[in-house]
Design a protein around this motif. Structure first.
Motif, PDB file in Angstrom:
ATOM      1  N   VAL A 134     -19.111  15.300 -47.272  1.00 44.68           N
ATOM      2  CA  VAL A 134     -20.039  14.023 -46.795  1.00 44.68           C
ATOM      3  C   VAL A 134     -19.519  13.425 -45.855  1.00 44.68           C
ATOM      4  O   VAL A 134     -20.035  13.161 -44.614  1.00 44.68           O
ATOM      5  CB  VAL A 134     -20.279  13.178 -48.080  1.00 44.68           C
ATOM      6  CG1 VAL A 134     -21.060  11.783 -47.439  1.00 44.68           C
ATOM      7  CG2 VAL A 134     -21.103  13.803 -49.101  1.00 44.68           C
ATOM      8  N   LEU A 135     -18.007  13.286 -45.896  1.00 40.52           N
ATOM      9  CA  LEU A 135     -17.212  12.449 -44.700  1.00 40.52           C
ATOM     10  C   LEU A 135     -17.412  13.191 -43.337  1.00 40.52           C
ATOM     11  O   LEU A 135     -17.917  12.869 -42.130  1.00 40.52           O
ATOM     12  CB  LEU A 135     -16.006  12.260 -45.032  1.00 40.52           C
ATOM     13  CG  LEU A 135     -15.621  11.129 -46.048  1.00 40.52           C
ATOM     14  CD1 LEU A 135     -14.063  11.242 -46.304  1.00 40.52           C
ATOM     15  CD2 LEU A 135     -16.082   9.785 -45.478  1.00 40.52           C
ATOM     16  N   ALA A 136     -17.343  14.643 -43.370  1.00 34.18           N
ATOM     17  CA  ALA A 136     -17.202  15.624 -42.272  1.00 34.18           C
ATOM     18  C   ALA A 136     -18.838  15.595 -41.634  1.00 34.18           C
ATOM     19  O   ALA A 136     -19.057  15.322 -40.441  1.00 34.18           O
ATOM     20  CB  ALA A 136     -17.073  17.051 -42.742  1.00 34.18           C
ATOM     21  N   THR A 137     -19.532  15.324 -42.413  1.00 34.81           N
ATOM     22  CA  THR A 137     -21.406  15.515 -41.930  1.00 34.81           C
ATOM     23  C   THR A 137     -21.430  14.191 -41.547  1.00 34.81           C
ATOM     24  O   THR A 137     -22.174  13.899 -40.503  1.00 34.81           O
ATOM     25  CB  THR A 137     -22.308  15.669 -43.077  1.00 34.81           C
ATOM     26  OG1 THR A 137     -21.876  16.995 -43.902  1.00 34.81           O
ATOM     27  CG2 THR A 137     -23.501  15.694 -42.643  1.00 34.81           C
ATOM     28  N   THR A 138     -21.000  13.048 -42.079  1.00 32.58           N
ATOM     29  CA  THR A 138     -21.234  11.647 -41.486  1.00 32.58           C
ATOM     30  C   THR A 138     -20.474  11.517 -40.035  1.00 32.58           C
ATOM     31  O   THR A 138     -21.175  11.085 -39.224  1.00 32.58           O
ATOM     32  CB  THR A 138     -20.410  10.728 -42.233  1.00 32.58           C
ATOM     33  OG1 THR A 138     -21.206  10.729 -43.374  1.00 32.58           O
ATOM     34  CG2 THR A 138     -20.882   9.263 -41.585  1.00 32.58           C
ATOM     35  N   ILE A 139     -19.156  11.988 -39.801  1.00 33.67           N
ATOM     36  CA  ILE A 139     -18.705  11.941 -38.735  1.00 33.67           C
ATOM     37  C   ILE A 139     -19.282  12.665 -37.653  1.00 33.67           C
ATOM     38  O   ILE A 139     -19.460  12.431 -36.315  1.00 33.67           O
ATOM     39  CB  ILE A 139     -17.085  12.469 -38.936  1.00 33.67           C
ATOM     40  CG1 ILE A 139     -16.239  11.526 -39.689  1.00 33.67           C
ATOM     41  CG2 ILE A 139     -16.424  12.660 -37.509  1.00 33.67           C
ATOM     42  CD1 ILE A 139     -15.058  12.032 -40.139  1.00 33.67           C
ATOM     43  N   MET A 140     -19.876  13.866 -37.845  1.00 35.47           N
ATOM     44  CA  MET A 140     -20.647  14.678 -36.838  1.00 35.47           C
ATOM     45  C   MET A 140     -21.941  14.085 -36.501  1.00 35.47           C
ATOM     46  O   MET A 140     -22.135  13.868 -35.174  1.00 35.47           O
ATOM     47  CB  MET A 140     -21.085  15.910 -37.579  1.00 35.47           C
ATOM     48  CG  MET A 140     -21.716  16.809 -36.652  1.00 35.47           C
ATOM     49  SD  MET A 140     -22.440  18.346 -37.309  1.00 35.47           S
ATOM     50  CE  MET A 140     -23.864  17.741 -38.416  1.00 35.47           C
ATOM     51  N   LEU A 141     -22.545  13.427 -37.546  1.00 32.56           N
ATOM     52  CA  LEU A 141     -23.822  12.663 -37.187  1.00 32.56           C
ATOM     53  C   LEU A 141     -23.364  11.512 -36.151  1.00 32.56           C
ATOM     54  O   LEU A 141     -24.293  10.940 -35.291  1.00 32.56           O
ATOM     55  CB  LEU A 141     -24.469  12.169 -38.337  1.00 32.56           C
ATOM     56  CG  LEU A 141     -25.047  13.195 -39.195  1.00 32.56           C
ATOM     57  CD1 LEU A 141     -25.651  12.602 -40.575  1.00 32.56           C
ATOM     58  CD2 LEU A 141     -26.205  14.048 -38.492  1.00 32.56           C
ATOM     59  N   ILE A 142     -22.439  10.652 -36.497  1.00 30.61           N
ATOM     60  CA  ILE A 142     -21.990   9.306 -35.545  1.00 30.61           C
ATOM     61  C   ILE A 142     -21.550   9.879 -34.019  1.00 30.61           C
ATOM     62  O   ILE A 142     -22.170   9.472 -33.271  1.00 30.61           O
ATOM     63  CB  ILE A 142     -20.743   8.937 -36.170  1.00 30.61           C
ATOM     64  CG1 ILE A 142     -21.154   8.201 -37.494  1.00 30.61           C
ATOM     65  CG2 ILE A 142     -20.255   7.978 -35.324  1.00 30.61           C
ATOM     66  CD1 ILE A 142     -19.869   7.666 -38.489  1.00 30.61           C
ATOM     67  N   ILE A 143     -20.815  11.121 -34.133  1.00 33.71           N
ATOM     68  CA  ILE A 143     -20.516  11.686 -32.920  1.00 33.71           C
ATOM     69  C   ILE A 143     -21.707  12.104 -31.940  1.00 33.71           C
ATOM     70  O   ILE A 143     -21.823  12.066 -30.715  1.00 33.71           O
ATOM     71  CB  ILE A 143     -19.478  12.789 -32.803  1.00 33.71           C
ATOM     72  CG1 ILE A 143     -18.270  12.201 -33.257  1.00 33.71           C
ATOM     73  CG2 ILE A 143     -19.363  13.596 -31.664  1.00 33.71           C
ATOM     74  CD1 ILE A 143     -17.024  13.358 -33.562  1.00 33.71           C
ATOM     75  N   GLU A 144     -22.796  12.548 -32.581  1.00 32.87           N
ATOM     76  CA  GLU A 144     -24.223  12.965 -31.899  1.00 32.87           C
ATOM     77  C   GLU A 144     -24.693  12.132 -31.231  1.00 32.87           C
ATOM     78  O   GLU A 144     -25.445  12.112 -30.357  1.00 32.87           O
ATOM     79  CB  GLU A 144     -24.810  13.846 -32.938  1.00 32.87           C
ATOM     80  CG  GLU A 144     -24.395  15.168 -33.325  1.00 32.87           C
ATOM     81  CD  GLU A 144     -25.288  15.737 -34.394  1.00 32.87           C
ATOM     82  OE1 GLU A 144     -26.367  15.017 -34.958  1.00 32.87           O
ATOM     83  OE2 GLU A 144     -25.357  16.882 -34.642  1.00 32.87           O
ATOM     84  N   ARG A 145     -24.417  10.685 -31.582  1.00 37.67           N
ATOM     85  CA  ARG A 145     -25.136   9.459 -30.919  1.00 37.67           C
ATOM     86  C   ARG A 145     -24.743   9.080 -29.798  1.00 37.67           C
ATOM     87  O   ARG A 145     -24.881   8.251 -29.082  1.00 37.67           O
ATOM     88  CB  ARG A 145     -25.251   8.401 -31.993  1.00 37.67           C
ATOM     89  CG  ARG A 145     -25.938   8.765 -33.309  1.00 37.67           C
ATOM     90  CD  ARG A 145     -25.919   7.567 -34.244  1.00 37.67           C
ATOM     91  NE  ARG A 145     -26.908   6.618 -33.702  1.00 37.67           N
ATOM     92  CZ  ARG A 145     -28.118   6.356 -33.723  1.00 37.67           C
ATOM     93  NH1 ARG A 145     -28.885   7.352 -34.687  1.00 37.67           N
ATOM     94  NH2 ARG A 145     -28.732   5.649 -33.148  1.00 37.67           N
ATOM     95  N   PHE A 146     -23.579   9.828 -29.225  1.00 38.90           N
ATOM     96  CA  PHE A 146     -22.754   9.271 -28.155  1.00 38.90           C
ATOM     97  C   PHE A 146     -23.160  10.232 -26.962  1.00 38.90           C
ATOM     98  O   PHE A 146     -22.494  11.406 -26.867  1.00 38.90           O
ATOM     99  CB  PHE A 146     -21.287   9.199 -28.183  1.00 38.90           C
ATOM    100  CG  PHE A 146     -20.727   8.035 -29.324  1.00 38.90           C
ATOM    101  CD1 PHE A 146     -20.297   6.746 -28.536  1.00 38.90           C
ATOM    102  CD2 PHE A 146     -20.632   8.087 -30.499  1.00 38.90           C
ATOM    103  CE1 PHE A 146     -19.980   5.733 -29.512  1.00 38.90           C
ATOM    104  CE2 PHE A 146     -20.260   7.205 -31.383  1.00 38.90           C
ATOM    105  CZ  PHE A 146     -19.836   6.042 -30.809  1.00 38.90           C
ATOM    106  N   SER A 147     -24.098   9.788 -26.037  1.00 35.15           N
ATOM    107  CA  SER A 147     -24.544  10.825 -25.208  1.00 35.15           C
ATOM    108  C   SER A 147     -23.410  10.821 -23.959  1.00 35.15           C
ATOM    109  O   SER A 147     -23.227  11.938 -23.227  1.00 35.15           O
ATOM    110  CB  SER A 147     -25.699  10.133 -24.202  1.00 35.15           C
ATOM    111  OG  SER A 147     -25.383   8.817 -23.774  1.00 35.15           O
ATOM    112  N   SER A 148     -22.382  10.007 -23.908  1.00 38.81           N
ATOM    113  CA  SER A 148     -21.270  10.172 -23.039  1.00 38.81           C
ATOM    114  C   SER A 148     -20.360  11.462 -23.234  1.00 38.81           C
ATOM    115  O   SER A 148     -19.646  11.898 -22.363  1.00 38.81           O
ATOM    116  CB  SER A 148     -20.246   9.153 -23.042  1.00 38.81           C
ATOM    117  OG  SER A 148     -19.806   8.829 -24.342  1.00 38.81           O
TER     118      SER A 148
END
Length: 353
Positions: free
Chosen positions: A137-151
């Motif tokens: 769950v932590l790995a998936t959460t980190i991936m979803l957070i990173i996907e929100r940074f367009s930079s």
């Protein structure tokens, strides 16, 4: 009528625990020769071969870290891809700010080790299946957070900068040498860690956590250190993955397939041994290169191999070698000895670890 039999045991002071005393000089010489030969590969083989070996280095590094967690600390993680992805993105972010990706690789490993501390705080009280699911769950959460940074490319990712003007042949060679260095540092670090006091604590935890706590072992601290080391190692593998692919895409670097590969390699090679992931990586890469063109049959055969090894070789392929030949390339077991006895007088056999 009861009969009481008095057993006279030697005083406690006569016993001492020592590390394995097998002579590792020849192993060290052999390992040094292997490393030197591997370092010369870019000069004597084609770039396609070195690219395959880079992939093998990544798999071996990740599997060794997963083995450290599951085989020694009793922490079965299904979320180590979190650190693989973080390592790749650390390299990408540093490269975007002008740092060479190769110079960013050790920084990425350290950054993943630091990031492992707060993540450990979240999962430290969990065990068995709960721990495994929480890490996923932590790995998936980190991936979803990173996907929100367009930079940094958002959900589609972006190419890894920093290689403009570098000859492709040199880039392939540099990547290969970086992969070899990461693997050597990982294996040597694990060996030294397990040869120290922490290795004895981890062996006690693996055998019986309750008994380890009762004897005064700092179980929580030992597991935290292992989690941090495994995070740093997987982060270095992720950084190497980004450099070898020249692309960082969240769905690829945070793929749960990495954890599946770690587990497969470790289980078929031998859980709880340093040699196991090495042998498992060789078997895995041979199967992959031989069967990759067979599509679904490739995965079916991998599954069958895992089932057969699990059923008929509980200690993995290296366990079969050890049982037949009594060979340990990286002895890290411990002996219980009498003070007045010579080193060859053993009271108990060392743990095969």
């Amino acid at each position: 009528m009861s009969v009481a039999t008095e057993i006279t045991a030697p005083s406690e002071e006569r016993f001492r625990v020592t590390r394995s005393r097998r002579n590792v000089a020849w192993t060290g010489v052999g390992a040094l020769i292997v490393v030197i030969v591997l370092a010369l590969f870019p000069y004597i083989v084609y770039s396609g071969t070195t690219a395959i070996l880079v992939q093998a280095f990544i798999v071996l590094t990740m599997a060794s870290m997963w083995n450290l967690l599951a085989g020694y600390a009793g922490l079965v993680s299904v979320g180590q891809q979190a650190f693989v992805g973080l390592g790749a993105y650390f390299v990408l972010i540093l490269a975007l700010h002008g740092t060479s990706p190769f110079a960013a690789l050790p920084v990425a490993a350290i950054g993943c080790g630091v990031a492992a501390l707060p993540l450990w705080w979240l999962v430290s009280r969990l065990r068995s299946g709960y721990f495994a699911i929480a890490t996923w769950v932590l790995a998936t959460t980190i991936m979803l957070i990173i996907e929100r940074f367009s930079s940094i490319g958002g959900g589609t990712g972006m190419p890894l900068p920093g290689f403009a003007g570098l000859d492709p042949t040199l880039l392939t060679a540099y990547t290969y040498w970086a992969g070899l260095a990461v693997t050597v540092v990982a294996l040597v670090g694990i060996y030294l860690l397990l040869r120290g006091r922490l290795g004895l604590v981890l062996t006690a935890i693996r055998d019986d956590e309750v008994a380890a706590r009762s004897s005064g072992a700092r179980v929580g601290l030992a597991r935290m250190l292992v989690f941090v080391v495994a995070g740093a190692g997987c982060g270095a593998a992720g950084a190497l993955l980004a450099i070898s692919q020249l692309q960082v895409q969240p769905g690829a670097v945070f793929s749960v397939q990495f954890t599946a590969e770690m587990a497969f390699v470790t289980i078929i090679g031998g859980l709880g041994t340093i040699e196991g992931p090495i042998l498992g990586t060789v078997v895995y890469m041979v199967l992959q290169q031989t069967l990759a063109s067979y599509n679904a049959w490739y995965l079916i055969i991998l599954g069958l191999v895992a089932i057969v090894v699990t059923l008929f070789a509980r200690r993995g392929l290296w366990g079969l070698v050890d049982a037949r030949l009594n060979v340990r390339l990286f002895p890290v077991g411990y002996y219980l000895r009498l003070d007045e006895e010579r080193p060859r007088g053993l009271l108990t056999r060392p743990r095969r670890s």
